[in-house]
Design an enzyme around this catalytic site. Structure first.
Site, PDB file in Angstrom:
ATOM      1  N   ALA A 148      28.013 -38.442  -8.840  1.00 30.68           N
ATOM      2  CA  ALA A 148      27.427 -39.629  -9.567  1.00 30.68           C
ATOM      3  C   ALA A 148      27.555 -41.034  -8.994  1.00 30.68           C
ATOM      4  CB  ALA A 148      27.832 -39.561 -11.057  1.00 30.68           C
ATOM      5  N   LYS A 149      26.534 -41.826  -9.316  1.00 32.89           N
ATOM      6  CA  LYS A 149      26.723 -43.259  -8.802  1.00 32.89           C
ATOM      7  C   LYS A 149      27.067 -43.938  -9.974  1.00 32.89           C
ATOM      8  CE  LYS A 149      24.313 -46.096  -5.300  1.00 32.89           C
ATOM      9  NZ  LYS A 149      25.418 -46.539  -4.621  1.00 32.89           N
TER      10      LYS A 149
END
Ligand code: PPE
Length: 302
Positions: A148-149
């Site tokens: 996930a960013k």
């Protein structure tokens, strides 16, 4: 911001914004390039799809769908008269209850577009940069979600970046929790040995870079073998060539790691070959990769 176009100086949030305290935001870094057909966003839908996935992983429902975000980004670029720019969409938990349960805080979305030059310097792109192996390990999937960013996760990159800058380097390479090579603070890592290209695979806690994917495709199309596999730390010392990839950084050769020259201490032949095609693809000069470019089109309003 949340559905309205807002002037730069008015784009503000409350000091009790949940994400400011707890890092509960997810974002993207996207670039648009000046092409013969006008400004074009590189792999736009893939970036927005990753934003949605990052949001889901942190329990956020985006109040807009991907096509709405895409349309409004086109409009944003056009309204600002930008030919090429960096685009930063962010979705985050806004002002509401304090405390660690974010589920009652609103999910707010904003997109900014602005000019941002070479992330690691023009000179770095041409001559290569100096990199330090970080004493900080990349976040592990047991503690956070490397794929996930997410805003809060970047404290890991901040520590590594500051450490490397203070030691006089331009960038850091983080190892994963097993001690294998993982990635830069905002880039994926590639090594070349005997003209074979290797890059850490997904099991190494990397962010699934869109530039990484593009560069792998280009390198294979050029006839190079690309291995996605565990990369041992020692391979950093053995490599003939090394380079980093990311949206902000693009493709940047590495000329030195921990004070040891990589190969001849200058960008190598394989790196140059891939970089050339990649740079051409970004600017629409490679018809083979034209589908990666989302030319800005603003629907005329009645
Ligand atoms: N790893 C990390 C940790 C990362 O942040 C990025 C992008 C990448 C790999 C490469 O991913 P991609 O851009 O999809 O090829 N980093 C973004 C943020 C940089 C920043 O300083 O902020 C970027 O390049 O936009």
């Amino acid at each position: 911001m949340n559905g309205d176009f807002v002037a730069w100086e008015d784009a503000k949030v409350h000091v009790l914004t949940h994400a400011l305290h707890y890092g509960t935001g997810v974002f993207e870094g996207i670039r648009a390039y000046d092409t013969a057909e006008g400004p074009a966003v590189f792999r736009h839908r893939e970036h927005l799809a990753r934003l949605k996935r990052s949001a889901e992983l942190y329990h956020m429902d985006l109040p807009y769908d991907t096509e709405q975000l895409r349309d409004v980004t086109h409009e944003l670029i056009a309204r600002n008269g930008l030919r090429s720019c960096y685009i930063r969409p962010i979705a985050y938990r806004g002002f509401g209850p304090m405390g660690l349960d974010p589920l009652d805080n609103p999910v707010e979305v904003s997109i900014a577009a602005y000019e941002w030059g070479a992330y690691l310097g023009e000179e770095g792109k041409r001559r290569g940069i100096r990199v330090k192996v970080s004493p900080w390990r990349r976040i592990s999937p047991e503690a956070l979600i490397p794929h996930a960013k997410a805003s809060g996760q970047y404290l890991n990159s901040v520590l590594a970046k500051v450490d490397s800058r203070k030691a006089g380097y331009e960038e850091a390479i983080l190892l994963d929790q097993h001690g294998n090579v993982c990635e830069g603070t905002g880039e994926n890592v590639f090594l070349v040995r005997d003209r074979v290209i290797a890059t850490p695979s997904h099991s190494a806690s990397i962010l699934d870079g869109i530039t990484r994917k593009s560069v792998i495709a280009i390198a294979r199309d050029l006839g190079f073998v690309v291995e996605e596999r565990d990369v041992a730390r020692a391979e950093l010392s053995l490599a003939d060539e090394a380079f980093l990839t990311g949206t902000a950084a693009e493709l940047v050769p590495v000329r030195e790691i921990d004070d040891r020259p990589v190969g001849a201490g200058e960008p190598g032949e394989v790196t140059r070959a891939v970089q050339k095609v990649f740079d051409d693809a970004l600017c629409g000069r490679e018809p083979r990769y034209a589908e990666w470019l989302d030319v800005v089109r603003v629907p005329s309003r009645a």
